[in-house]
Design a protein around this motif. Sequence first.
Motif, PDB file in Angstrom:
ATOM      1  N   VAL B 125       0.939  -1.201   0.050  1.00 34.41           N
ATOM      2  CA  VAL B 125       0.024   0.087  -0.021  1.00 34.41           C
ATOM      3  C   VAL B 125       0.783   1.059  -0.299  1.00 34.41           C
ATOM      4  N   GLU B 126       0.498   2.259  -1.049  1.00 33.26           N
ATOM      5  CA  GLU B 126       1.391   3.448  -1.037  1.00 33.26           C
ATOM      6  C   GLU B 126       0.299   4.569  -0.200  1.00 33.26           C
ATOM      7  N   TYR B 127       0.991   5.163   0.883  1.00 32.44           N
ATOM      8  CA  TYR B 127       0.280   6.005   1.553  1.00 32.44           C
ATOM      9  C   TYR B 127       0.896   7.423   1.279  1.00 32.44           C
ATOM     10  N   GLU B 128       0.153   8.396   1.335  1.00 31.35           N
ATOM     11  CA  GLU B 128       0.440   9.849   1.579  1.00 31.35           C
ATOM     12  C   GLU B 128      -0.014  10.289   2.859  1.00 31.35           C
ATOM     13  N   ILE B 129       0.941  10.469   3.797  1.00 25.23           N
ATOM     14  CA  ILE B 129       0.641  10.639   5.225  1.00 25.23           C
ATOM     15  C   ILE B 129       0.249  12.135   5.424  1.00 25.23           C
ATOM     16  N   LEU B 130      -0.963  12.223   6.263  1.00 26.39           N
ATOM     17  CA  LEU B 130      -1.714  13.241   6.320  1.00 26.39           C
ATOM     18  C   LEU B 130      -1.233  13.993   7.695  1.00 26.39           C
ATOM     19  N   PRO B 131      -1.312  15.247   8.086  1.00 26.61           N
ATOM     20  CA  PRO B 131      -1.350  15.577   9.632  1.00 26.61           C
ATOM     21  C   PRO B 131      -2.472  14.851  10.273  1.00 26.61           C
ATOM     22  N   ALA B 132      -2.242  14.568  11.528  1.00 24.64           N
ATOM     23  CA  ALA B 132      -3.462  14.023  12.537  1.00 24.64           C
ATOM     24  C   ALA B 132      -3.411  14.503  13.712  1.00 24.64           C
ATOM     25  N   VAL B 133      -4.575  14.307  14.249  1.00 23.44           N
ATOM     26  CA  VAL B 133      -4.978  15.070  15.463  1.00 23.44           C
ATOM     27  C   VAL B 133      -5.487  14.102  16.279  1.00 23.44           C
ATOM     28  N   PHE B 134      -5.238  14.312  17.710  1.00 24.09           N
ATOM     29  CA  PHE B 134      -5.609  13.004  18.706  1.00 24.09           C
ATOM     30  C   PHE B 134      -6.464  13.486  19.708  1.00 24.09           C
ATOM     31  N   GLU B 135      -6.334  14.898  20.042  1.00 27.87           N
ATOM     32  CA  GLU B 135      -6.992  15.220  21.387  1.00 27.87           C
ATOM     33  C   GLU B 135      -8.277  15.993  20.734  1.00 27.87           C
ATOM     34  N   PRO B 136      -9.282  15.812  21.726  1.00 27.71           N
ATOM     35  CA  PRO B 136     -10.699  16.678  21.297  1.00 27.71           C
ATOM     36  C   PRO B 136     -10.408  18.208  21.341  1.00 27.71           C
ATOM     37  N   LEU B 137      -9.686  18.497  22.294  1.00 28.81           N
ATOM     38  CA  LEU B 137      -9.657  20.030  22.371  1.00 28.81           C
ATOM     39  C   LEU B 137      -8.638  20.695  21.456  1.00 28.81           C
ATOM     40  N   GLU B 138      -7.768  19.677  20.686  1.00 31.12           N
ATOM     41  CA  GLU B 138      -6.976  20.114  19.411  1.00 31.12           C
ATOM     42  C   GLU B 138      -7.839  20.087  18.268  1.00 31.12           C
ATOM     43  N   ALA B 139      -8.615  19.002  18.393  1.00 27.57           N
ATOM     44  CA  ALA B 139      -9.521  18.874  17.112  1.00 27.57           C
ATOM     45  C   ALA B 139     -10.461  19.758  16.798  1.00 27.57           C
ATOM     46  N   ILE B 140     -11.056  20.436  17.639  1.00 26.42           N
ATOM     47  CA  ILE B 140     -12.168  21.406  17.322  1.00 26.42           C
ATOM     48  C   ILE B 140     -11.451  22.895  16.874  1.00 26.42           C
TER      49      ILE B 140
END
Lengths: 295, 764, 164
Positions: B125-140
């Motif tokens: 599988v070839e992926y293009e890595i995207l920025p990720a978010v893990f915490e609710p207060l960050e995600a909003i």
Amino acid sequence: MKNIIFDFEYLAPKTLEEALTMLSQYNEEERKVIAGGQSLLILMRQKLITPQYLIDIKGLSDLEYIKFDKKEGLKIGALTIHRAVELSPIIQKEFSVLSEMEQNLSNVETRNWGTIGGDIAHADPCGDPAVVLIALNARLKLNGPSGERTMDAEDFTVDFFETALQPGELLTEIQVPVLPPNTGVKFTKYNQISGDLGLASVAMSITLDKDKKTCSDVRIALGGVAPAPIRAKKAEDILKGKKISDALLAEAGQAASEEASPTTDIQATDEYRRELVKVLVKRVGVEALARAKKA
Amino acid sequence: MSEYSIIGKPTRNVDGPAKVSGEAIYTFDMVLPNMLYGKLLRSPYPHAKIISIDTSEAEKLQGVKAVITGKDTPGGKYGLWRRFPELCDQTALAMDKVRFIGDPVAAVAAVTAEIAERALDLINVEYEILPAVFEPLEAIKDDAPLLHDDISNNINITRHVEWGDVDEAFKNSDYVREDRFIYGSQATASTEVHNSLASYDKGTGRLTVWSSTQSPYYLQLGLADALKMREGDIRVIKPHVGGGFGGKNSTMPDSVNAALLSMKTGMPVKIVYNREEEFTCTEHRTAMNLAVKMGFKKDGTIMAKEFKLITDGGAYTALGPTALYLTGTYATFPYNIPSYRYDGVRTYNNKMWSTSVRSFGATEAQYATEIQLDRAAHDLGISPIEIRRKNAMTPGYEAPGQYKVGSCGLLECIDKVEKRIKEKWTDLSKDEGVGFTTFAYMCGGIFNWIDTPYAFSGAMIKVNIDGTVDLFTQASDIGQGTNTVNVMICAEELGIGIEDIRLHPADTATTPVDLGAWASRETMMNGNAVKDAARNVKEKLIEIARMKLGENIVYDLEAKNKRIYLAIRPERGFSYYDIVKDAIKLNDGEPIIGVGHYTPHRKGMVSPAWAFGSMAVRVKVDREIGHVEVKDVIVAHDCGQPINPLGVRGQVEGSVHLGLGWGLCEEQPTDNGMVLNPSFADYKIIRTRDMPQIELHEVLTHEPEGPFGAKESAEGAVGPTAPAIANAIFHITGAEFSSNTLKPEKVWRAIREAEEKAKKPAKR
Amino acid sequence: MKKQLKFIVNGNPYDIWIEPRLLLVQVLRDELRLTGTHRGCDSGTCCVCTVNIDGKAVKSCSVLALQANGKEVLTIEGMANGPKLHPVQEAFVDNWAFQCGFCTSGQIMASNALLKENPNPTREEVQHAMDGHLCRCTGYNMINEAIRDAAGRLQAQKSEEKAK
Ligand SMILES: Cc1cc2nc3c(=O)[nH]c(=O)nc-3n(C[C@H](O)[C@H](O)[C@H](O)COP(=O)(O)OP(=O)(O)OC[C@H]3O[C@@H](n4cnc5c(N)ncnc54)[C@H](O)[C@@H]3O)c2cc1C
Ligand code: FES
Ligand code: FES
């Protein structure tokens, strides 16, 4: 569920000699020794260890024994299962600390199949037998291509899961010298869940003078707080030659906690593990002392 | 004393002999001829675009029968909140991007599990890595990476509830306190992992799926949506299930992909998760951040409560919104709260999604409430028991527009536990303390988010010529004892013996719809349906008996102890077995069939009834190292009329165990979206040596809505456990906690902090 | 290369050829179709898979099948005497000592080994001996009671046999 998904050749030697010959036939990378497999099989299921040849020494009944002699001390064959050590009447009588350690080592099921030799050879810094054996000043017998040698239990584990075993060598026997008079030994490990691997463990052997007041010798071993079980020599120095008091034990605990070099992981921080060492040394000391007085 | 011959009597589990002899078959144990073994390839990245997938090498491996990727699926979107299409956000396999570590990307079927696993390594599988978010207060935050293109600020769903004049009530309060809490998640950790076996019949185009599920119906709907099939063409069978605890409500990739692989190969396919997948890729308890404000009168009377919540939803919706709704509801239980304002937000992020775990919503809300109450009581100089008694709900309580309480034995429960503490714990040492809490729990949910046109529960009964009864219900026994309860209810209503009834549970092809085992709904809802079906049959039998007796309609007949007779003259009647024969013969041989159903009416939005209780724990703290030992537990529990006291006790024992786990040792730490402890070696579950004994007192009430007056007993006792412990530690040491999982190190630190604080002169 | 495995399971001798990589639990479940022995983990940490080997409780997932060569294995399927449940099994049913039942085979096999070693265990002794067993459902107390109840039943059975 995870199974072993690679194939290997299975070899089951009948005697130590046969086993050593087989070991010499394959190189280090291709082969692996299995005793009780309690630790090894998990690693094989995770594909962390993938030997082509598996040499099963569990059937070496000549290495399954517990012998005691008032001069020579205790000898335990490396393939003796944990449970045999735990339940051995002679161990309960002469080295009750070993039996007590075994009672809290994992669970009955692990102890019914896993071996004491395998535990030591696995060299998990949290392994319990090594810590107690260091406090008991034990020696280990190794057999290999160039014959037999013995070494202090203290020197056996060199790093996380790494031992002083040379290629082709097997751990064959554990030798524990007779306890000097007026000696008390105690081991404890702590984890939130009973029977779990310890976050930290302490074994202490205290020998008192004839008058049963002054500490003539002491050995303190720590587990789970360094890459290998270690001796807390500074802490020992604090107690040696002194009349042991609670305050002195607290001081020794403080010194031991400074000698430890624990790491932080998901279970606990290094700081907390040091604190455990501090408290456990103090508590174990009180009990070892009481035992020495009664001995 | 009891008028019942079966209800309320300790009764052996109807599945007992099979379960203790190894004969009970779980999906885990099933093998079909020509069965293939499926495995899932999972994403190693928390957030990435799929550029390409090359399965050619895997397909070449000898023994591999099929490899599928998102492109090979019908692409149907599914989820449990079917009423709202935008909340159906899952697909069988990732279509264009992956959203958490473990998101399935491809599936393989092979002749052995080993070959399937080796094949996974050959998929490229070839992926293009995207920025990720893990915490609710960050995600909003506005600049956070978005998980779902059309969802701004990663806000999955919000919830507002309000009654009374909250601001005014706070103004009129003598004492207001605000506390913040943050909780981690908890794994369901059923001993049987998720696994499914699917068999597709190419000739008829029909699919049969056996699965370790809590709800065959939900799975049937999920599969229909995912595979774009008619639900009637899908048959879901639930064999024995090795535990669910909330983690087996959703349609999971094991079932959908086993089905897809079976459709592709024409052979049965089984997918079994391993323990690591179980920990990293199945549903867990919702982690959350809470801010709770409460206002009191000097005497401890609660005036107002304001509750703000943001939950850690993970990558998809599933049952997550229900967790959000319920936490907001349970924050008002079991107390009289005259004015209340709740605002909750569930956020998406790049982790495995969270949903329901046993007592979800309640456990989380009660931890905050019960801890806050003790702090308030401490400051106001009132005892923890008094402040609870003062505010306790009573029968008939109503939260405007939300819910209604029917029966309620809360005050009796409080009295009972208080009395037992005084009698039993007279010898507390200086390191021991007592924590006291109360609780309430629902008896099934009302809000129809699954969007079923059917009644929430149904049951069917067929009576055979010899008087034996076949009982058909879709209720899911996952260990809680529902099968036994249903048989008992059927036997009681028909006045026959347990041995007369053969149960046919949980097969969507042969049983009427039931929504499954969650929210402690089976006894209330399926129990009522079974009772209704049995009543339906009984009426037919009574009609025959009445005819034979030739009595006027004013004389009531009763069915009991295998007889049908005149209520006022029990000696006038017939054997049940004879009446059955007559009923069939006199009716042209027509089989005797009874049907029944249950749907709550006019019971508010949440639940048709509420169970109550209170708990006390005796705790010993090792101040030097922070070790907490729970030495003893007392529970008083109002579950209405207990159907089977053995089962009730089992449920309370298990609930306390789970509560102890959440409170003391269970947690799922993550690092960049990766679960750090995915094994039973590192995820700590209390074993028998650390389990205290539990003294259980049943406080009997009669719930008009429940079958024979019964209510819930399966989850209520989870919630009060952890705060009782935290409160006990607070009373002994002054240590305050704003989170769960009181591992020794956390307790040790909190005690040090409290000691430091005690040294400094008080500010106020 | 397959290897020969000769052992006794539930009183029946087996002589089979297997891949050396197979764990005992795989042979029991997949080859002999004795699916009453379950599996709960991949790390030897739940004891769900417990069987008796030569009378001792052992985790069948943590033993290479070939290591059972020449041994006597007892699984849950070998506990009952025909249609008559073993007293430990009876006690488990009467005491509601299981819920989902998935851990139960392991619990019963460990109880069986325990009661052979210690026919009259205290609550604490049972706790100690059963400590490896993970049960997500029961909270353990009712299992503990069942085991002590079974101890009584076994003793009664013994004295009955003696009287005969
Ligand atoms: C759930 C669980 C909990 C545990 N808890 C504890 C605990 O609390 N405390 C504790 O101390 N241990 C614990 N252990 C570890 C376990 O008890 C030991 O590691 C085990 O007994 C090792 O013995 P074995 O015979 O099974 O070794 P194996 O797994 O067969 O071998 C382990 C390693 O040692 C090597 N080896 C084995 N024997 C020899 C030999 N004679 N000479 C040279 N090399 C050899 C092997 O090649 C392998 O690398 C736990 C294990 C499990 C699964
Ligand atoms: S399956 Fe968990 S210990 Fe064997
Ligand atoms: S009965 Fe379900 S895990 Fe023990």
